[in-house]
Design a protein around this motif. Structure first.
Motif, PDB file in Angstrom:
ATOM      1  N   VAL A  28     -32.497 -11.133  -7.187  1.00 27.31           N
ATOM      2  CA  VAL A  28     -31.987 -10.089  -6.295  1.00 27.31           C
ATOM      3  C   VAL A  28     -32.874  -8.851  -6.365  1.00 27.31           C
ATOM      4  O   VAL A  28     -33.226  -8.258  -5.332  1.00 27.31           O
ATOM      5  CB  VAL A  28     -30.527  -9.730  -6.647  1.00 27.31           C
ATOM      6  N   ALA A  29     -33.259  -8.453  -7.568  1.00 27.76           N
ATOM      7  CA  ALA A  29     -34.108  -7.274  -7.722  1.00 27.76           C
ATOM      8  C   ALA A  29     -35.432  -7.457  -6.990  1.00 27.76           C
ATOM      9  O   ALA A  29     -35.911  -6.547  -6.296  1.00 27.76           O
ATOM     10  CB  ALA A  29     -34.362  -6.996  -9.202  1.00 27.76           C
ATOM     11  N   ARG A  30     -36.033  -8.644  -7.119  1.00 30.23           N
ATOM     12  CA  ARG A  30     -37.296  -8.891  -6.432  1.00 30.23           C
ATOM     13  C   ARG A  30     -37.095  -8.884  -4.915  1.00 30.23           C
ATOM     14  O   ARG A  30     -37.941  -8.371  -4.170  1.00 30.23           O
ATOM     15  CB  ARG A  30     -37.895 -10.221  -6.877  1.00 30.23           C
ATOM     16  N   ALA A  31     -35.977  -9.449  -4.451  1.00 34.72           N
ATOM     17  CA  ALA A  31     -35.713  -9.490  -3.009  1.00 34.72           C
ATOM     18  C   ALA A  31     -35.466  -8.086  -2.462  1.00 34.72           C
ATOM     19  O   ALA A  31     -35.911  -7.763  -1.349  1.00 34.72           O
ATOM     20  CB  ALA A  31     -34.514 -10.388  -2.730  1.00 34.72           C
ATOM     21  N   VAL A  32     -34.754  -7.245  -3.214  1.00 35.58           N
ATOM     22  CA  VAL A  32     -34.554  -5.852  -2.792  1.00 35.58           C
ATOM     23  C   VAL A  32     -35.903  -5.142  -2.707  1.00 35.58           C
ATOM     24  O   VAL A  32     -36.186  -4.428  -1.740  1.00 35.58           O
ATOM     25  CB  VAL A  32     -33.613  -5.119  -3.770  1.00 35.58           C
ATOM     26  N   ALA A  33     -36.732  -5.343  -3.713  1.00 39.91           N
ATOM     27  CA  ALA A  33     -38.055  -4.731  -3.708  1.00 39.91           C
ATOM     28  C   ALA A  33     -38.852  -5.154  -2.482  1.00 39.91           C
ATOM     29  O   ALA A  33     -39.507  -4.329  -1.830  1.00 39.91           O
ATOM     30  CB  ALA A  33     -38.804  -5.101  -4.987  1.00 39.91           C
ATOM     31  N   GLN A  34     -38.763  -6.424  -2.140  1.00 38.26           N
ATOM     32  CA  GLN A  34     -39.500  -6.920  -0.970  1.00 38.26           C
ATOM     33  C   GLN A  34     -38.999  -6.268   0.309  1.00 38.26           C
ATOM     34  O   GLN A  34     -39.795  -5.909   1.191  1.00 38.26           O
ATOM     35  CB  GLN A  34     -39.372  -8.438  -0.883  1.00 38.26           C
ATOM     36  N   LYS A  35     -37.684  -6.099   0.426  1.00 38.69           N
ATOM     37  CA  LYS A  35     -37.125  -5.434   1.597  1.00 38.69           C
ATOM     38  C   LYS A  35     -37.620  -3.987   1.715  1.00 38.69           C
ATOM     39  O   LYS A  35     -37.728  -3.451   2.820  1.00 38.69           O
ATOM     40  CB  LYS A  35     -35.594  -5.442   1.542  1.00 38.69           C
ATOM     41  N   LEU A  36     -37.935  -3.393   0.574  1.00 36.78           N
ATOM     42  CA  LEU A  36     -38.422  -2.011   0.558  1.00 36.78           C
ATOM     43  C   LEU A  36     -39.946  -1.929   0.635  1.00 36.78           C
ATOM     44  O   LEU A  36     -40.512  -0.837   0.546  1.00 36.78           O
ATOM     45  CB  LEU A  36     -37.925  -1.300  -0.700  1.00 36.78           C
ATOM     46  N   GLY A  37     -40.594  -3.087   0.767  1.00 36.50           N
ATOM     47  CA  GLY A  37     -42.037  -3.106   0.954  1.00 36.50           C
ATOM     48  C   GLY A  37     -42.867  -3.249  -0.301  1.00 36.50           C
ATOM     49  O   GLY A  37     -44.062  -2.935  -0.299  1.00 36.50           O
ATOM     50  N   PHE A  38     -42.247  -3.740  -1.401  1.00 33.21           N
ATOM     51  CA  PHE A  38     -42.958  -3.886  -2.663  1.00 33.21           C
ATOM     52  C   PHE A  38     -43.078  -5.355  -3.047  1.00 33.21           C
ATOM     53  O   PHE A  38     -42.071  -6.076  -3.118  1.00 33.21           O
ATOM     54  CB  PHE A  38     -42.236  -3.137  -3.787  1.00 33.21           C
ATOM     55  N   GLY A  39     -44.295  -5.797  -3.324  1.00 31.71           N
ATOM     56  CA  GLY A  39     -44.507  -7.132  -3.831  1.00 31.71           C
ATOM     57  C   GLY A  39     -44.283  -7.182  -5.330  1.00 31.71           C
ATOM     58  O   GLY A  39     -44.131  -6.142  -5.984  1.00 31.71           O
ATOM     59  N   PRO A  40     -44.275  -8.390  -5.925  1.00 32.96           N
ATOM     60  CA  PRO A  40     -44.043  -8.525  -7.373  1.00 32.96           C
ATOM     61  C   PRO A  40     -45.002  -7.701  -8.223  1.00 32.96           C
ATOM     62  O   PRO A  40     -44.616  -7.189  -9.284  1.00 32.96           O
ATOM     63  CB  PRO A  40     -44.230 -10.022  -7.612  1.00 32.96           C
ATOM     64  N   ASP A  41     -46.256  -7.550  -7.783  1.00 33.72           N
ATOM     65  CA  ASP A  41     -47.246  -6.799  -8.551  1.00 33.72           C
ATOM     66  C   ASP A  41     -47.078  -5.286  -8.416  1.00 33.72           C
ATOM     67  O   ASP A  41     -47.786  -4.522  -9.083  1.00 33.72           O
ATOM     68  CB  ASP A  41     -48.664  -7.184  -8.118  1.00 33.72           C
ATOM     69  N   GLU A  42     -46.155  -4.855  -7.556  1.00 32.90           N
ATOM     70  CA  GLU A  42     -45.917  -3.427  -7.347  1.00 32.90           C
ATOM     71  C   GLU A  42     -44.589  -2.982  -7.962  1.00 32.90           C
ATOM     72  O   GLU A  42     -44.066  -1.934  -7.627  1.00 32.90           O
ATOM     73  CB  GLU A  42     -45.933  -3.111  -5.855  1.00 32.90           C
ATOM     74  N   ILE A  43     -44.065  -3.815  -8.878  1.00 32.73           N
ATOM     75  CA  ILE A  43     -42.821  -3.517  -9.585  1.00 32.73           C
ATOM     76  C   ILE A  43     -43.134  -3.266 -11.054  1.00 32.73           C
ATOM     77  O   ILE A  43     -43.874  -4.029 -11.678  1.00 32.73           O
ATOM     78  CB  ILE A  43     -41.817  -4.681  -9.477  1.00 32.73           C
ATOM     79  N   THR A  44     -42.577  -2.201 -11.606  1.00 33.55           N
ATOM     80  CA  THR A  44     -42.670  -1.922 -13.033  1.00 33.55           C
ATOM     81  C   THR A  44     -41.294  -2.094 -13.656  1.00 33.55           C
ATOM     82  O   THR A  44     -40.345  -1.409 -13.264  1.00 33.55           O
ATOM     83  CB  THR A  44     -43.174  -0.492 -13.294  1.00 33.55           C
ATOM     84  N   TRP A  45     -41.165  -3.023 -14.591  1.00 34.98           N
ATOM     85  CA  TRP A  45     -39.895  -3.243 -15.279  1.00 34.98           C
ATOM     86  C   TRP A  45     -39.869  -2.451 -16.580  1.00 34.98           C
ATOM     87  O   TRP A  45     -40.851  -2.442 -17.333  1.00 34.98           O
ATOM     88  CB  TRP A  45     -39.698  -4.725 -15.588  1.00 34.98           C
ATOM     89  N   ILE A  46     -38.750  -1.794 -16.863  1.00 33.74           N
ATOM     90  CA  ILE A  46     -38.570  -1.096 -18.134  1.00 33.74           C
ATOM     91  C   ILE A  46     -37.240  -1.518 -18.760  1.00 33.74           C
ATOM     92  O   ILE A  46     -36.368  -2.064 -18.077  1.00 33.74           O
ATOM     93  CB  ILE A  46     -38.603   0.436 -17.973  1.00 33.74           C
TER      94      ILE A  46
END
Length: 294
Positions: free
Chosen positions: A86-104
């Motif tokens: 879900v987090a990855r899909a939300v990111a994609q809807k906002l225009g972010f690919g997997p490599d543009e996500i920072t997990w903390i």
């Protein structure tokens, strides 16, 4: 921790579960968002247009360890498990690919406290409650769950049919969760035992320190199938705190991202993505009985 996949359910059962999860989602994507934050279109919520915690990357938080079935291999970055996907899909809807996500990493209890956040949103089975909404924001719900009662197969409470049957039981739950709040419905003769996380509550059950523990149903399935020996999920019930047990992505109070994140979640409900992900990661063939109040 052991990583045992949960069995899959028939499509009809999954569809029934999703009907609850998506009941509140608006039909029109352009009107999607948390009503308190105001409706926005996803066209207004793309990449550089967003007010991010750190420019150029979407910072997402969750706790550690990241349990199944919400994540897989204790690795939020792989996009697997229901919340990871879900987090990855939300990111994609906002225009972010997997490599543009920072997990903390962010502990559950710290995330729900007031104060500035070190992330854009946090995904960690946060129940949406009015009390929490005083100090943090939530997105539209991405999942709706009931509470489950777990005990050992040889326990005197293994055959209960009502919540009242648990009155004299020693019951445990994770601190700061709706599962703990839901123990109030049991009418317990002694206070519930409180644990830092659900895994510690499960260990207390295994060690005989409690007679039963309360957890949301998907987590309960995982604990029974992968974490506990000789345990059983005896039944489920709907918590009275709010209309239902709904999980939302958590954001800083009055975050400018809240309308956009809600719009992304709503869009995932509208296009069927949430249904597909629930079928893939949360479905089970076990029929859990409903426990009556008395």
């Amino acid at each position: 921790m052991r990583l045992t996949p949960l069995p899959m359910v028939a499509a009809a059962a999954a569809a029934a579960t999703l009907a609850l999860a998506t009941a509140c989602a608006p039909a029109d994507e352009s009107d999607s968002s948390d009503d308190s934050a105001g409706a926005v279109s996803l066209d207004q919520c793309q990449g550089d247009d967003l007010d991010l915690h750190e420019a150029g990357t979407l910072t997402i938080a969750t706790d550690t360890p990241a349990y199944e079935p919400w994540f897989t291999d204790d690795d939020p970055t792989n996009g697997k498990g229901y919340e990871g996907a879900v987090a990855r899909a939300v990111a994609q809807k906002l225009g972010f690919g997997p490599d543009e996500i920072t997990w903390i990493t962010q502990g559950f209890n710290e995330a729900v406290k007031p104060g500035d956040k070190a992330f854009d949103f946090d995904v960690n089975q946060f129940s949406i409650t009015k009390e929490r909404e005083k100090v943090v924001d939530f997105s539209s719900p991405y999942y709706k769950a009931q509470q489950g009662v777990i005990t050992l197969e040889d326990s005197e409470y293994a055959d209960v049919t009502s919540l009242a049957d648990l009155k004299d039981a020693k019951v445990g739950a994770q601190v700061g969760t709706t599962s703990l709040e839901a123990t109030e419905q049991l009418g317990l003769s002694s206070d519930p035992l409180v644990y830092d996380d659900t895994s510690k509550a499960a260990q207390a059950l295994q060690n005989g320190q409690v007679d039963a523990i309360i957890a949301d149903v998907p987590t309960a399935f995982y604990l029974v199938s992968a974490e506990l020996d000789g345990a059983t999920l005896v039944g489920q019930f709907e918590p009275r705190t709010g209309e239902s047990e709904e999980f939302g992505l958590l954001l800083d109070k009055d975050s400018p991202l809240t309308p956009c994140v809600s719009a992304a979640v709503d869009a995932l409900a509208d296009d069927g993505t949430l249904e597909k992900l629930q079928t893939q990661w949360l479905s089970t063939e076990v029929d859990v009985p409903e426990l009556s109040q008395s």
